[in-house]
Design a protein around this motif. Structure first.
Motif, short mmCIF file in Angstrom:
data_model
loop_
_atom_site.label_atom_id
_atom_site.label_comp_id
_atom_site.label_asym_id
_atom_site.label_seq_id
_atom_site.Cartn_x
_atom_site.Cartn_y
_atom_site.Cartn_z
N VAL A 66 0.84 -1.19 0.00
CA VAL A 66 0.00 0.00 0.00
C VAL A 66 0.88 1.24 0.00
CG1 VAL A 66 -1.72 1.30 1.33
CG2 VAL A 66 -1.84 -1.19 1.21
N THR A 67 0.50 2.22 -0.81
CA THR A 67 1.17 3.51 -0.84
C THR A 67 0.40 4.46 0.06
OG1 THR A 67 1.92 3.13 -3.10
CG2 THR A 67 1.93 5.40 -2.31
N ARG A 68 1.11 5.09 0.98
CA ARG A 68 0.50 6.02 1.94
C ARG A 68 0.92 7.44 1.59
NH1 ARG A 68 -3.27 3.20 4.87
NH2 ARG A 68 -2.45 1.11 5.21
N VAL A 69 -0.02 8.38 1.70
CA VAL A 69 0.28 9.77 1.36
C VAL A 69 -0.26 10.74 2.40
CG1 VAL A 69 0.36 9.37 -1.14
CG2 VAL A 69 -1.80 9.98 -0.08
N LEU A 70 0.44 11.85 2.51
CA LEU A 70 -0.01 13.03 3.24
C LEU A 70 0.03 14.16 2.22
CD1 LEU A 70 -0.72 14.58 5.89
CD2 LEU A 70 1.74 14.95 6.14
N CYS A 71 -1.14 14.69 1.89
CA CYS A 71 -1.25 15.70 0.84
C CYS A 71 -1.34 17.09 1.45
CB CYS A 71 -2.47 15.44 -0.02
SG CYS A 71 -2.49 13.79 -0.76
N CYS A 72 -0.55 17.99 0.89
CA CYS A 72 -0.54 19.39 1.31
C CYS A 72 -0.65 20.25 0.06
CB CYS A 72 0.76 19.72 2.05
SG CYS A 72 1.03 18.75 3.53
N SER A 73 -0.65 21.55 0.23
CA SER A 73 -0.65 22.48 -0.89
C SER A 73 0.39 23.55 -0.63
CB SER A 73 -2.02 23.12 -1.07
OG SER A 73 -1.99 24.05 -2.15
N THR A 74 0.88 24.13 -1.72
CA THR A 74 1.80 25.26 -1.57
C THR A 74 1.04 26.57 -1.52
OG1 THR A 74 2.12 25.36 -3.97
CG2 THR A 74 3.71 24.06 -2.71
N ASP A 75 -0.29 26.50 -1.69
CA ASP A 75 -1.14 27.70 -1.69
C ASP A 75 -2.15 27.68 -0.55
OD1 ASP A 75 0.03 28.81 -3.92
OD2 ASP A 75 -1.61 28.34 -5.28
N LEU A 115 10.51 7.42 3.09
CA LEU A 115 9.71 8.57 2.71
C LEU A 115 10.18 9.16 1.39
CD1 LEU A 115 7.39 10.37 3.98
CD2 LEU A 115 9.23 11.99 4.45
N MET A 116 9.22 9.53 0.57
CA MET A 116 9.45 10.30 -0.65
C MET A 116 8.61 11.56 -0.50
SD MET A 116 8.94 7.34 -3.53
CE MET A 116 7.58 6.52 -2.68
N SER A 117 9.06 12.64 -1.08
CA SER A 117 8.26 13.86 -1.04
C SER A 117 8.57 14.70 -2.27
CB SER A 117 8.51 14.66 0.24
OG SER A 117 9.86 15.05 0.33
N GLY A 118 7.58 15.50 -2.65
CA GLY A 118 7.79 16.38 -3.78
C GLY A 118 6.50 17.00 -4.27
N SER A 119 6.68 17.95 -5.16
CA SER A 119 5.54 18.62 -5.79
C SER A 119 4.96 17.74 -6.88
CB SER A 119 5.99 19.96 -6.40
OG SER A 119 6.44 20.83 -5.40
N ILE A 120 3.68 17.88 -7.06
CA ILE A 120 2.99 17.12 -8.11
C ILE A 120 3.27 17.76 -9.47
CG2 ILE A 120 0.69 16.48 -9.00
CD1 ILE A 120 1.55 14.94 -6.49
N ASN A 121 3.50 16.90 -10.45
CA ASN A 121 3.64 17.33 -11.84
C ASN A 121 2.27 17.17 -12.50
OD1 ASN A 121 4.72 17.97 -14.40
ND2 ASN A 121 4.89 15.79 -14.85
N TYR A 150 1.60 19.17 -2.88
CA TYR A 150 2.91 18.66 -2.47
C TYR A 150 2.61 17.44 -1.61
CZ TYR A 150 7.72 18.65 -0.78
OH TYR A 150 9.03 18.31 -0.50
N ARG A 151 3.27 16.31 -1.91
CA ARG A 151 2.98 15.06 -1.20
C ARG A 151 4.18 14.54 -0.43
NH1 ARG A 151 -0.14 11.35 -5.69
NH2 ARG A 151 -2.10 12.46 -5.53
#
Length: 192
Positions: A66-75, A115-121, A150-151
């Motif tokens: 399973v892939t787990r995510v925490l979603c945020c925004s830059t705005d 952990l991986m993190s980065g902005s969505i393309n 950003y995840r």
């Protein structure tokens, strides 16, 4: 980088600020995306399924990694508040949060993952059939570009599964809670 985490309920915001970080299964979000808006290439009804043969006789399906995510925004916008929740936490330092999350993963019961993190393309270009998980994980159709997402993400390790003949045990809750010391989190977060 400064990030914003939106919550639909005040108690979810309080959980976050107190150091209980809920990482949701990425597949749970695919149910929210309408196939007619994002296309079939973004919807996989067999996501996280695998077939295991036991003794060459029995074939069973179980939820895989399973892939787990925490979603945020830059705005920080009224539109994002309307769509994702009126309760918002400002994360002043995304790199520090990534460090805290990675430490929580390492300290977790089974060493959940890396952990991986980065902005969505954002792109309407179709994804190749065989692309790296990072490419899939950090890509969304242009329809969602106003989210400026950003995840933070990790893929659960296989050690979490115990597969035996005629029996499958999976510990795959909808959310995993990573625990971070409240004082460390509050040093980089504030309620907006």
């Amino acid at each position: 980088m400064k990030l914003y985490r939106y919550f639909s309920a005040e108690n979810h915001l309080r959980d976050f600020i107190s150091g209980n970080i809920f990482m949701a299964a990425l597949s749970s979000f695919s149910l929210l995306e309408k196939i007619d808006e994002v296309g079939n290439e973004r919807h996989d009804p067999n996501e996280s399924l695998a077939t295991v043969e036991c003794g060459g006789v029995i074939s069973i399906q179980y939820f895989g990694n399973v892939t787990r995510v925490l979603c945020c925004s830059t705005d920080l916008t009224d539109n994002l508040r309307k769509n994702f929740g009126a309760y918002v936490v400002c994360i002043e330092d995304s790199e520090e949060l990534a460090s805290l999350l990675q430490a929580a993963l390492a300290d977790s019961f089974l060493g959940l993952g890396d952990l991986m993190s980065g902005s969505i393309n954002y792109s309407n270009e179709p994804l190749d059939e065989y692309v790296f998980p990072h490419s899939i994980l950090f890509s969304k159709p242009l329809t969602y570009q106003l989210e400026r997402e950003y995840r933070f993400a990790f893929i659960e390790k296989d050690v979490q599964e115990v597969v035996k003949c005629n029996r499958v045990f999976t510990a795959k809750p909808l959310h995993r809670v990573l625990r971070i010391r409240e004082d460390k989190l509050r040093s980089i977060c504030s309620v907006v």
